[in-house]
Design an enzyme around this catalytic site. Structure first.
Site, mmCIF file in Angstrom:
data_model
loop_
_atom_site.group_PDB
_atom_site.id
_atom_site.type_symbol
_atom_site.label_atom_id
_atom_site.label_comp_id
_atom_site.label_asym_id
_atom_site.label_seq_id
_atom_site.Cartn_x
_atom_site.Cartn_y
_atom_site.Cartn_z
ATOM 1 N N ASP A 1 0.841 -1.208 0.000
ATOM 2 C CA ASP A 1 0.000 0.000 0.000
ATOM 3 C C ASP A 1 0.874 1.256 0.000
ATOM 4 O OD1 ASP A 1 -2.307 1.479 0.040
ATOM 5 O OD2 ASP A 1 -2.677 1.236 2.180
ATOM 6 N N GLY A 2 0.356 2.306 -0.615
ATOM 7 C CA GLY A 2 1.020 3.614 -0.540
ATOM 8 C C GLY A 2 1.640 4.104 -1.840
ATOM 9 N N ASN A 3 1.398 3.379 -2.934
ATOM 10 C CA ASN A 3 1.965 3.815 -4.233
ATOM 11 C C ASN A 3 1.479 5.209 -4.615
ATOM 12 O OD1 ASN A 3 3.050 1.290 -4.389
ATOM 13 N ND2 ASN A 3 1.764 0.559 -6.061
ATOM 14 N N ARG B 1 0.204 7.657 -2.709
ATOM 15 C CA ARG B 1 0.727 8.726 -1.838
ATOM 16 C C ARG B 1 2.196 9.006 -2.122
ATOM 17 N NH1 ARG B 1 -1.124 5.908 3.367
ATOM 18 N NH2 ARG B 1 -1.786 4.384 1.821
ATOM 19 N N TRP B 2 2.937 7.947 -2.406
ATOM 20 C CA TRP B 2 4.380 8.094 -2.714
ATOM 21 C C TRP B 2 4.549 9.004 -3.923
ATOM 22 C CZ3 TRP B 2 7.778 6.885 -6.707
ATOM 23 C CH2 TRP B 2 9.129 6.769 -6.383
ATOM 24 N N HIS C 1 2.892 3.361 -8.978
ATOM 25 C CA HIS C 1 2.732 1.931 -9.299
ATOM 26 C C HIS C 1 3.977 1.413 -10.033
ATOM 27 C CE1 HIS C 1 -1.226 2.219 -7.750
ATOM 28 N NE2 HIS C 1 -1.744 2.873 -8.779
ATOM 29 N N SER D 1 -7.326 -5.511 -5.699
ATOM 30 C CA SER D 1 -8.496 -6.064 -5.006
ATOM 31 C C SER D 1 -9.731 -5.929 -5.890
ATOM 32 C CB SER D 1 -8.726 -5.316 -3.686
ATOM 33 O OG SER D 1 -9.183 -4.006 -3.952
ATOM 34 N N ARG E 1 -11.727 2.169 -9.029
ATOM 35 C CA ARG E 1 -10.834 3.338 -9.188
ATOM 36 C C ARG E 1 -11.080 3.993 -10.547
ATOM 37 N NH1 ARG E 1 -5.038 2.525 -6.278
ATOM 38 N NH2 ARG E 1 -5.925 2.029 -4.264
ATOM 39 N N LEU F 1 10.534 -20.574 -4.559
ATOM 40 C CA LEU F 1 9.467 -19.732 -3.999
ATOM 41 C C LEU F 1 8.170 -19.818 -4.816
ATOM 42 C CD1 LEU F 1 8.663 -17.276 -2.083
ATOM 43 C CD2 LEU F 1 9.424 -15.805 -3.946
HETATM 44 C C1 FPP Z 1 -1.604 0.164 -3.534
HETATM 45 O O1 FPP Z 1 -1.224 1.512 -3.492
HETATM 46 C C2 FPP Z 1 -1.195 -0.466 -4.765
HETATM 47 C C3 FPP Z 1 -2.005 -1.035 -5.705
HETATM 48 C C4 FPP Z 1 -3.478 -1.097 -5.604
HETATM 49 C C5 FPP Z 1 -1.473 -1.604 -6.930
HETATM 50 C C6 FPP Z 1 -0.252 -2.441 -6.672
HETATM 51 C C7 FPP Z 1 0.312 -2.857 -7.957
HETATM 52 C C8 FPP Z 1 1.628 -2.870 -8.208
HETATM 53 C C9 FPP Z 1 2.695 -2.531 -7.266
HETATM 54 C C10 FPP Z 1 2.024 -3.361 -9.532
HETATM 55 C C11 FPP Z 1 2.453 -4.763 -9.302
HETATM 56 C C12 FPP Z 1 2.602 -5.524 -10.502
HETATM 57 C C13 FPP Z 1 2.907 -6.827 -10.466
HETATM 58 C C14 FPP Z 1 3.105 -7.564 -11.715
HETATM 59 C C15 FPP Z 1 3.036 -7.604 -9.203
HETATM 60 P P1 FPP Z 1 -2.363 2.609 -3.563
HETATM 61 O O2 FPP Z 1 -2.558 2.992 -4.986
HETATM 62 O O3 FPP Z 1 -3.577 2.113 -2.863
HETATM 63 O O4 FPP Z 1 -1.693 3.785 -2.766
HETATM 64 P P2 FPP Z 1 -2.430 4.901 -1.882
HETATM 65 O O5 FPP Z 1 -3.062 4.168 -0.730
HETATM 66 O O6 FPP Z 1 -1.302 5.773 -1.454
HETATM 67 O O7 FPP Z 1 -3.417 5.585 -2.766
#
Ligand code: FPP
Length: 246
Positions: free
Chosen positions: A21-23, A25-26, A38, A66, A72, A132
């Site tokens: 979580d946190g992509n 906000r980052w 992401h 999810s 979204r 793994l």
């Molecule tokens: C949560 O951060 C992240 C997601 C819903 C997407 C995660 C997906 C990836 C990291 C890509 C992965 C790809 C593969 C192939 C494994 P958020 O967007 O909810 O962040 P926020 O809470 O700060 O808005």
């Protein structure tokens, strides 16, 4: 001495589940669009998968998308799906090299065709790998998983395959998406949120929970090692007393 050297390899959690979580906000903190977060989140995925494989962790399950994430903005959903296609395509050689077996859980039929095909092709290609087991939870909802297990079991009772009195935890688990996997012993959530968000609700009954304020794109293998060390310091009592488990 880094965190890695302090880890007791004989007491590794068999299964680690992560809520990445946190992509968003980052990226926002850097004045960028959410998708930038992401993209950088993928670098963390690569590093953490490599770290888990190097240690000899058996199972790593990542909450990648999810069922609720479909709500979204359309552009973000499309960008994440495209990112997934390109990432799986680019990472396949590395997965093979690291002997990683890729799996996916969730309502996979909801995925766009190209994403579904790329995923299935990688799953088939890595199926015989013995290291793994990396599971991506995609279009995943734990409540839906539980409901579909209930429906499957009810169907077996209805057609006489199963008696109500025979339904036990093992039979229930055999009808979950995660059948055949040990339950997670460590659940990590990044970004300082203290929620489970409909993730592996049955499976985490006895998992140790680890929350970190780090946003996912900042989380690397060293952070995974720190979480494992924290896990190894805990006393897991499973409802018994301290004296009993020691
Ligand atoms: C949560 O951060 C992240 C997601 C819903 C997407 C995660 C997906 C990836 C990291 C890509 C992965 C790809 C593969 C192939 C494994 P958020 O967007 O909810 O962040 P926020 O809470 O700060 O808005």
């Amino acid at each position: 001495m880094g965190y890695k050297d302090k880890i007791d390899l004989l007491k590794l959690p068999k299964h680690i589940a992560i809520i990445m979580d946190g992509n968003g906000r980052w990226a926002k903190d850097k004045g960028k669009l959410r998708i930038f977060g992401h993209h950088n989140g993928v670098l963390s995925v690569r590093d953490v998968v490599e770290g888990a494989a190097e240690l000899g962790v058996g199972y790593l399950t990542l909450y990648t998308f999810s069922s609720e994430n479909w709500n979204r903005p359309k552009l973000e959903v499309m960008a994440i799906m495209e990112l997934m296609v390109s990432t799986i395509h680019k990472e396949i050689d590395r997965l093979m090299k690291n002997n990683v077996c890729l799996k996916a859980i969730g309502d996979l039929d909801m995925l766009p065709g190209k994403c579904h095909d790329e995923l299935m092709s990688a799953i088939n290609k890595t199926a015989a790998n013995t290291g793994l087991v990396l599971t991506l939870a995609l279009s995943y909802s734990s409540r839906r998983e539980i409901l579909q297990a209930v429906k499957q079991i009810a169907g077996k009772v209805q057609n006489g395959e199963l008696k109500i009195d025979d339904i036990d935890e093992e039979i229930f688990e055999n009808n979950l998406y995660t059948t055949g996997m040990p339950n997670p012993e460590l659940l990590i959530r990044t970004s300082g949120e203290y929620r489970i968000s409909n993730y592996l609700l049955w499976q985490i009954a006895y998992a140790e929970l680890y929350f970190t304020p780090k946003l996912w794109p900042d989380f690397r293998k060293e952070d995974l090692y720190a979480a494992i060390l924290d896990y190894q310091k805990r006393e897991r009592r499973f409802g018994m007393t301290s004296e009993q488990v020691n």
